[in-house]
Design an enzyme around this catalytic site. Structure first.
Site, PDB file in Angstrom:
ATOM      1  N   GLY A  92     -49.931 -37.596 -10.103  1.00 52.32           N
ATOM      2  CA  GLY A  92     -49.538 -36.588 -11.087  1.00 52.32           C
ATOM      3  C   GLY A  92     -49.186 -35.259 -10.424  1.00 52.32           C
ATOM      4  O   GLY A  92     -48.028 -34.998 -10.136  1.00 52.32           O
ATOM      5  N   HIS A 146     -40.623 -46.782  -8.622  1.00 58.32           N
ATOM      6  CA  HIS A 146     -41.758 -45.937  -8.233  1.00 58.32           C
ATOM      7  C   HIS A 146     -43.086 -46.669  -8.351  1.00 58.32           C
ATOM      8  O   HIS A 146     -43.932 -46.574  -7.472  1.00 58.32           O
ATOM      9  CB  HIS A 146     -41.751 -44.687  -9.116  1.00 58.32           C
ATOM     10  N   ASP A 161     -36.710 -46.290  -6.149  1.00 54.09           N
ATOM     11  CA  ASP A 161     -37.336 -45.069  -6.656  1.00 54.09           C
ATOM     12  C   ASP A 161     -36.560 -43.860  -6.149  1.00 54.09           C
ATOM     13  O   ASP A 161     -36.403 -43.687  -4.940  1.00 54.09           O
ATOM     14  CB  ASP A 161     -38.793 -44.997  -6.187  1.00 54.09           C
ATOM     15  N   SER A 171     -47.766 -42.280  -5.425  1.00 53.59           N
ATOM     16  CA  SER A 171     -47.212 -40.991  -5.811  1.00 53.59           C
ATOM     17  C   SER A 171     -48.086 -39.843  -5.300  1.00 53.59           C
ATOM     18  O   SER A 171     -48.289 -39.727  -4.100  1.00 53.59           O
ATOM     19  CB  SER A 171     -47.041 -40.948  -7.334  1.00 53.59           C
ATOM     20  N   TYR A 172     -48.608 -38.972  -6.191  1.00 55.31           N
ATOM     21  CA  TYR A 172     -49.495 -37.911  -5.708  1.00 55.31           C
ATOM     22  C   TYR A 172     -50.789 -38.487  -5.151  1.00 55.31           C
ATOM     23  O   TYR A 172     -51.578 -37.779  -4.524  1.00 55.31           O
ATOM     24  CB  TYR A 172     -49.788 -36.896  -6.816  1.00 55.31           C
TER      25      TYR A 172
END
Length: 474
Positions: A90, A446, A394, A183-184
């Protein structure tokens, strides 16, 4: 390694060999705690032959901080399987709403909303633990003001969670432990690994020791400079960004710093407008034709947002992982009172609905690390197993970014760019460095397990076994 750390390691190894997970005799108190978290069945759930648990683990009584987890025993012989933690990013996005319910968990959300069994669930390979962190994400909560969040506090709170969770489930205390995420999670995963690594070296008792062996991260945010440069290069190379916009961004933006000039922000506007036109997280996936009331709040709309001031300001306005139709199913399902009751969730009656990505969390994020490369290099040198994978469709954290980032590590190449196979088909390409394995996943966006479930299970099985992916068809 110091003498005390060596003695602890030796004692732990002897203890594991002597007893093993299957020989644990749980106390009546521990059995009662586990039974209280036992999930018997979820609304719409198909029958399964493994046990699942969910609930809260308090990490700070003075601040009323508690993190929510969902745990699945391995489908076969859980005592012989490692423990694997999954973290979404996030910052502010739910590992339960994304990782468990849309990607790699046993139960995936579907229209209804309901759930279905995932035949490629990762608990075929490991005992699988999902954590909603930090507080303010999903069902996790604090009784104080949400105003002091960031990379550092998230890592330490997650470490405290693990120590307390292992007290509740001591049969997994000495299992091989691995961390995974996307991701994060490129920040969360190595930062938590570093805290565990450092604390293990100081550990004098079993209570503070975690048997960490390695970590694996996908489509990960690792370095702001190369990640953002690679993002723009990928967009131009895949024909979604004009020549003029590409040249303007390259000439006006310096991604080596987080504070952007007004000229750079203006140049970036054409790129970020793409988020309202196509699914940048999966470049060739059609957008959802159905109304998306919950997803709509998550969509980036440049024209309606205040002016951006930095690269991180832009980042936190774009949720990590975005699939409109599934977003609706997950959001509706986890807001059902009968689902929350079955999961032992929302026991304090949080005064807001469960959402996939909390903008309140991202707005109060105090610290972010510009580059994770020093941390990753430290952990490689410390002997941890490190794998990085990248879905190659992605556009948000693309393969071009990750390749450029890993090149900055300067690691020696043991085996250069070669295909790996999923049965008769090329699953992607891989390069083996001294201390790190990188691989691409062909045709995946992603959220790799969503788009390539069979391949993602193959990857995690080989990672946990520390074996190379097949380089020839089979």
């Amino acid at each position: 390694m110091g003498l005390s750390a060596f003695a602890l390691c030796l004692s732990v190894c002897i203890f594991i060999v002597s007893w093993g997970v299957s020989s644990w005799e749980l106390s009546p108190e521990i059995k009662a705690q586990q039974e209280a978290d036992r999930v018997i069945s979820l609304p719409g759930q198909p029958p399964v032959n493994f046990r699942q648990y969910s609930g809260y683990v308090t990490i700070d009584e003075s601040y009323g901080k508690a993190l929510f987890y969902w745990f699945f025993e391995a489908t076969h012989k859980p005592a012989d399987k490692p423990l694997l933690l999954w973290l979404n990013g996030g910052p502010g996005c739910s590992s339960i709403g994304f990782g468990e319910a849309q990607e790699l968990g046993p139960f995936l959300v579907k229209e209804g909303p309901s759930i279905k069994f995932n035949r490629y669930t990762w608990n075929r390979a490991a005992n699988l633990l999902f954590l909603e962190a930090p507080v303010g994400v999903g069902f996790s909560y604090t009784n104080t003001t949400l105003d002091n969040l960031g990379d550092n506090i998230t890592a330490w709170d997650s470490h405290t969670f693990l120590l307390n969770w292992l007290k509740r489930f001591p049969q997994y205390k000495y299992s091989e432990f691995y961390i995974s995420g996307e991701s994060y999670g490129g920040h969360y995963v190595p930062q938590l690994a570093e805290v565990i690594y450092d604390e293990n070296k100081k550990a004098l008792t079993y209570d503070t020791y975690i048997n960490l062996k390695g970590f694996i991260i996908g489509n990960a945010l690792l370095d702001y400079n190369t990640d953002q440069n690679g993002m723009i290069d990928y967009a131009w190379d895949h024909a979604v960004l004009s020549d003029g916009a590409y040249k303007a961004i390259k000439s006006k933006c310096n991604f080596a710093i987080l504070n952007f000039t007004a000229e750079c922000i203006e140049a970036l506007s054409e790129y970020y407008n793409l988020f309202s036109l196509i699914d940048v997280y999966s470049l060739y996936t059609p957008t959802c034709p159905l109304p998306a009331p919950f997803a709509a709040a998550q969509t980036l709309k440049i024209e309606s947002e205040p002016k951006f001031t930095s690269g991180f300001d832009i980042l936190r306005r774009i949720p990590a992982g975005y699939d409109p139709c599934i977003v609706n199913y997950a959001t509706t399902y986890f807001n059902r009172p009968d689902v929350q009751e079955a999961l032992h969730a929302n026991v304090t009656k949080i005064p807001y609905p469960w959402i996939l990505c909390s903008t309140d969390v991202s707005k109060v994020w105090k610290d972010t690390t510009f580059s994770m490369l020093p941390t990753i290099k430290k952990l490689i040198d410390g002997g941890l197993r490190v794998w990085v994978f990248s879905g190659d469709t992605d556009g948000r954290l693309p393969v071009t970014s990750t390749r450029s980032t890993l090149n900055k590590l300067g690691l020696s190449i043991k085996e250069d760019w070669t295909p790996w196979y999923n049965n008769r088909e090329v699953g992607g390409w891989t390069i083996t460095y001294e201390g790190l394995t990188f691989l691409t996943v062909r045709g995946a966006g992603h959220q790799v397990p969503t788009f390539a479930p069979k391949q993602s299970l193959q990857i995690i099985e080989h990672f946990l076994a520390n074996t190379k992916l097949p380089s020839v068809p089979f």
